[in-house]
Design a protein around this motif. Structure first.
Motif, PDB file in Angstrom:
ATOM      1  N   THR A 158       0.701  -1.094   0.008  1.00  0.00           N
ATOM      2  CA  THR A 158       0.069  -0.200   0.127  1.00  0.00           C
ATOM      3  C   THR A 158       0.933   1.344   0.201  1.00  0.00           C
ATOM      4  O   THR A 158       0.451   2.217  -0.406  1.00  0.00           O
ATOM      5  CB  THR A 158      -0.911  -0.132   1.240  1.00  0.00           C
ATOM      6  OG1 THR A 158      -0.227   0.115   2.382  1.00  0.00           O
ATOM      7  CG2 THR A 158      -2.114  -1.176   1.090  1.00  0.00           C
ATOM      8  N   HIS A 159       1.851   1.067   0.507  1.00  0.00           N
ATOM      9  CA  HIS A 159       2.904   2.362   0.524  1.00  0.00           C
ATOM     10  C   HIS A 159       3.854   2.423  -0.751  1.00  0.00           C
ATOM     11  O   HIS A 159       3.926   3.510  -1.153  1.00  0.00           O
ATOM     12  CB  HIS A 159       3.916   2.005   1.726  1.00  0.00           C
ATOM     13  CG  HIS A 159       4.633   3.216   2.011  1.00  0.00           C
ATOM     14  ND1 HIS A 159       5.954   3.537   1.476  1.00  0.00           N
ATOM     15  CD2 HIS A 159       4.534   4.533   2.871  1.00  0.00           C
ATOM     16  CE1 HIS A 159       6.572   4.412   1.957  1.00  0.00           C
ATOM     17  NE2 HIS A 159       5.570   5.038   2.833  1.00  0.00           N
ATOM     18  N   GLU A 160       4.140   1.304  -1.340  1.00  0.00           N
ATOM     19  CA  GLU A 160       4.942   1.309  -2.451  1.00  0.00           C
ATOM     20  C   GLU A 160       4.050   1.569  -3.819  1.00  0.00           C
ATOM     21  O   GLU A 160       4.610   2.373  -4.679  1.00  0.00           O
ATOM     22  CB  GLU A 160       5.689  -0.110  -2.560  1.00  0.00           C
ATOM     23  CG  GLU A 160       6.775  -0.442  -1.690  1.00  0.00           C
ATOM     24  CD  GLU A 160       7.012  -1.690  -1.587  1.00  0.00           C
ATOM     25  OE1 GLU A 160       6.316  -2.720  -2.654  1.00  0.00           O
ATOM     26  OE2 GLU A 160       7.566  -2.403  -0.572  1.00  0.00           O
ATOM     27  N   ASP A 161       2.824   1.132  -3.754  1.00  0.00           N
ATOM     28  CA  ASP A 161       1.740   1.594  -4.942  1.00  0.00           C
ATOM     29  C   ASP A 161       0.661   1.532  -4.680  1.00  0.00           C
ATOM     30  O   ASP A 161      -0.124   0.748  -4.906  1.00  0.00           O
ATOM     31  CB  ASP A 161       2.339   0.153  -6.148  1.00  0.00           C
ATOM     32  CG  ASP A 161       1.835   0.603  -7.369  1.00  0.00           C
ATOM     33  OD1 ASP A 161       1.154   1.797  -7.733  1.00  0.00           O
ATOM     34  OD2 ASP A 161       1.579  -0.420  -8.091  1.00  0.00           O
ATOM     35  N   PRO A 162      -0.062   2.721  -3.972  1.00  0.00           N
ATOM     36  CA  PRO A 162      -1.227   2.733  -3.442  1.00  0.00           C
ATOM     37  C   PRO A 162      -2.395   2.668  -4.257  1.00  0.00           C
ATOM     38  O   PRO A 162      -3.305   2.457  -4.046  1.00  0.00           O
ATOM     39  CB  PRO A 162      -1.220   3.966  -2.764  1.00  0.00           C
ATOM     40  CG  PRO A 162      -0.134   4.813  -3.229  1.00  0.00           C
ATOM     41  CD  PRO A 162       1.116   3.987  -3.826  1.00  0.00           C
ATOM     42  N   TYR A 163      -1.972   3.130  -5.464  1.00  0.00           N
ATOM     43  CA  TYR A 163      -3.014   3.263  -6.694  1.00  0.00           C
ATOM     44  C   TYR A 163      -3.236   2.277  -7.561  1.00  0.00           C
ATOM     45  O   TYR A 163      -4.132   1.887  -8.438  1.00  0.00           O
ATOM     46  CB  TYR A 163      -2.994   4.640  -7.205  1.00  0.00           C
ATOM     47  CG  TYR A 163      -3.005   5.910  -6.723  1.00  0.00           C
ATOM     48  CD1 TYR A 163      -4.320   6.314  -6.067  1.00  0.00           C
ATOM     49  CD2 TYR A 163      -1.703   6.708  -6.556  1.00  0.00           C
ATOM     50  CE1 TYR A 163      -4.456   7.524  -5.313  1.00  0.00           C
ATOM     51  CE2 TYR A 163      -1.941   7.853  -5.831  1.00  0.00           C
ATOM     52  CZ  TYR A 163      -2.970   7.959  -5.130  1.00  0.00           C
ATOM     53  OH  TYR A 163      -3.264   9.467  -4.479  1.00  0.00           O
ATOM     54  N   HIS A 164      -2.440   1.229  -7.539  1.00  0.00           N
ATOM     55  CA  HIS A 164      -2.492  -0.116  -8.297  1.00  0.00           C
ATOM     56  C   HIS A 164      -2.164  -1.257  -7.661  1.00  0.00           C
ATOM     57  O   HIS A 164      -3.156  -1.897  -7.215  1.00  0.00           O
ATOM     58  CB  HIS A 164      -1.342   0.245  -9.370  1.00  0.00           C
ATOM     59  CG  HIS A 164      -1.299  -0.779 -10.712  1.00  0.00           C
ATOM     60  ND1 HIS A 164      -0.210  -1.245 -11.338  1.00  0.00           N
ATOM     61  CD2 HIS A 164      -2.356  -1.707 -11.234  1.00  0.00           C
ATOM     62  CE1 HIS A 164      -0.611  -2.186 -11.923  1.00  0.00           C
ATOM     63  NE2 HIS A 164      -1.814  -2.284 -12.127  1.00  0.00           N
ATOM     64  N   LYS A 165      -1.352  -1.981  -7.626  1.00  0.00           N
ATOM     65  CA  LYS A 165      -0.879  -3.128  -6.880  1.00  0.00           C
ATOM     66  C   LYS A 165      -1.329  -3.180  -5.147  1.00  0.00           C
ATOM     67  O   LYS A 165      -1.532  -4.270  -4.716  1.00  0.00           O
ATOM     68  CB  LYS A 165       0.567  -3.464  -7.047  1.00  0.00           C
ATOM     69  CG  LYS A 165       0.811  -3.785  -8.378  1.00  0.00           C
ATOM     70  CD  LYS A 165       2.282  -4.305  -8.684  1.00  0.00           C
ATOM     71  CE  LYS A 165       2.582  -4.913 -10.079  1.00  0.00           C
ATOM     72  NZ  LYS A 165       4.150  -4.991 -10.289  1.00  0.00           N
ATOM     73  N   GLY A 166      -1.357  -2.086  -4.849  1.00  0.00           N
ATOM     74  CA  GLY A 166      -1.722  -1.910  -3.349  1.00  0.00           C
ATOM     75  C   GLY A 166      -3.247  -1.705  -3.070  1.00  0.00           C
ATOM     76  O   GLY A 166      -3.508  -1.065  -1.999  1.00  0.00           O
ATOM     77  N   TRP A 167      -4.161  -1.728  -3.817  1.00  0.00           N
ATOM     78  CA  TRP A 167      -5.522  -1.797  -3.887  1.00  0.00           C
ATOM     79  C   TRP A 167      -5.914  -2.715  -2.549  1.00  0.00           C
ATOM     80  O   TRP A 167      -5.226  -3.577  -2.480  1.00  0.00           O
ATOM     81  CB  TRP A 167      -6.408  -1.820  -5.089  1.00  0.00           C
ATOM     82  CG  TRP A 167      -6.231  -3.287  -5.460  1.00  0.00           C
ATOM     83  CD1 TRP A 167      -5.182  -3.947  -6.486  1.00  0.00           C
ATOM     84  CD2 TRP A 167      -7.096  -4.406  -5.369  1.00  0.00           C
ATOM     85  NE1 TRP A 167      -5.562  -5.250  -6.974  1.00  0.00           N
ATOM     86  CE2 TRP A 167      -6.734  -5.648  -5.901  1.00  0.00           C
ATOM     87  CE3 TRP A 167      -8.308  -4.545  -4.424  1.00  0.00           C
ATOM     88  CZ2 TRP A 167      -7.154  -6.919  -5.854  1.00  0.00           C
ATOM     89  CZ3 TRP A 167      -8.893  -5.774  -4.477  1.00  0.00           C
ATOM     90  CH2 TRP A 167      -8.410  -6.917  -5.204  1.00  0.00           C
ATOM     91  N   LEU A 168      -7.247  -2.032  -1.957  1.00  0.00           N
ATOM     92  CA  LEU A 168      -7.760  -2.971  -0.899  1.00  0.00           C
ATOM     93  C   LEU A 168      -8.793  -3.902  -1.149  1.00  0.00           C
ATOM     94  O   LEU A 168      -8.796  -4.981  -0.900  1.00  0.00           O
ATOM     95  CB  LEU A 168      -7.863  -1.875   0.024  1.00  0.00           C
ATOM     96  CG  LEU A 168      -7.119  -1.093   0.416  1.00  0.00           C
ATOM     97  CD1 LEU A 168      -7.517   0.007   1.507  1.00  0.00           C
ATOM     98  CD2 LEU A 168      -5.865  -1.719   1.000  1.00  0.00           C
ATOM     99  N   TYR A 169      -9.969  -3.285  -1.667  1.00  0.00           N
ATOM    100  CA  TYR A 169     -10.797  -4.395  -1.910  1.00  0.00           C
ATOM    101  C   TYR A 169     -11.785  -3.983  -3.183  1.00  0.00           C
ATOM    102  O   TYR A 169     -11.598  -2.775  -3.471  1.00  0.00           O
ATOM    103  CB  TYR A 169     -11.775  -4.631  -0.534  1.00  0.00           C
ATOM    104  CG  TYR A 169     -12.390  -3.381   0.102  1.00  0.00           C
ATOM    105  CD1 TYR A 169     -13.473  -2.703  -0.395  1.00  0.00           C
ATOM    106  CD2 TYR A 169     -11.851  -2.726   1.163  1.00  0.00           C
ATOM    107  CE1 TYR A 169     -13.977  -1.607   0.198  1.00  0.00           C
ATOM    108  CE2 TYR A 169     -12.130  -1.663   1.652  1.00  0.00           C
ATOM    109  CZ  TYR A 169     -13.525  -1.096   1.222  1.00  0.00           C
ATOM    110  OH  TYR A 169     -13.912  -0.031   2.054  1.00  0.00           O
ATOM    111  N   ILE A 170     -12.688  -4.576  -3.501  1.00  0.00           N
ATOM    112  CA  ILE A 170     -13.508  -4.437  -4.595  1.00  0.00           C
ATOM    113  C   ILE A 170     -15.176  -4.564  -4.147  1.00  0.00           C
ATOM    114  O   ILE A 170     -15.417  -5.654  -3.520  1.00  0.00           O
ATOM    115  CB  ILE A 170     -13.321  -5.359  -5.875  1.00  0.00           C
ATOM    116  CG1 ILE A 170     -12.009  -4.981  -6.456  1.00  0.00           C
ATOM    117  CG2 ILE A 170     -14.343  -5.013  -6.871  1.00  0.00           C
ATOM    118  CD1 ILE A 170     -11.501  -5.869  -7.504  1.00  0.00           C
TER     119      ILE A 170
END
Length: 207
Positions: free
Chosen positions: A122-134
């Motif tokens: 979430t820190h390294e790539d919050p808008y892409h690979k660090g997404w949380l849920y759908i």
């Protein structure tokens, strides 16, 4: 039947969700990255519409820079119904805990197991690979009320940045005026700002 309990159904869902897994373009606002085409909740989560009208949720760049690298993360369970502006995410850093508000109302269809195993994503790539849920959103258009988008989101981020600089004092306000980049881990570098104050001010929740 409860499809979210079926391993095969989950596998098919993940293949479907992958259609919406793309890296965004970014625009800076006061040094913080803003993903183009995303909606932003005042509590520093983003929302993005994916394939089939579902929405993907994650942390914004301001939030991850403010609180630094997380040690653990709790997400809502599959199949749960979460309501906008109610606590849906919790995280821990050292002995400090905090929660974030859900930016929209809906049913949880998928969670990002990779960030549960490695919250640092979430820190390294919050808008892409660090997404949380759908989520499968309830009344998608109405659910966007109160969220920031486009130029309005840039102006909001400028205000949030100014609010943080005011907390940090005049020396850091002058630093910002020189065009310096935001600090990557605000709380880690300036714990005197206070965890409780940062959580209440920017996440709008109680630790």
């Amino acid at each position: 039947y409860e499809c979210y309990r079926c391993a095969f159904d989950q596998m098919m869902d993940h293949l479907d969700f992958a259609k919406g897994d793309y890296a965004p373009q970014y625009t800076p606002a006061s040094g913080y990255l803003m993903a183009d085409g995303y909606y932003y909740h005042p509590g520093h989560c983003w929302v993005r519409f994916d394939h089939g009208g579902r929405v993907r949720v994650g942390f914004d760049d301001f939030m991850v820079k403010l609180f630094g690298r997380l040690h653990s993360l709790t997400l809502p369970p599959l199949g749960s119904w979460i309501k906008k502006n109610q606590e849906s995410i919790a995280f821990v850093r050292d002995d400090h805990k905090a929660a974030l508000l859900s930016p929209v109302t809906g049913t949880v269809l998928s969670v990002n197991q990779k960030v549960l195993d490695n919250p640092g994503l979430t820190h390294e790539d919050p808008y892409h690979k660090g997404w949380l849920y759908i989520l499968e959103p309830d009344m998608p258009k109405r659910g966007l009320k109160g969220l920031y988008y486009g130029e309005e989101s840039m102006q909001w981020m400028d205000r949030e940045s100014r609010k943080l600089l005011n907390l940090m004092g005049t020396r850091y306000e002058r630093l910002a005026a020189t065009g310096a980049q935001p600090i990557d881990d605000v709380f880690g570098n300036f714990p005197e700002l206070g965890w409780v104050r940062l959580v209440k001010t920017f996440l709008r929740t109680k630790p």
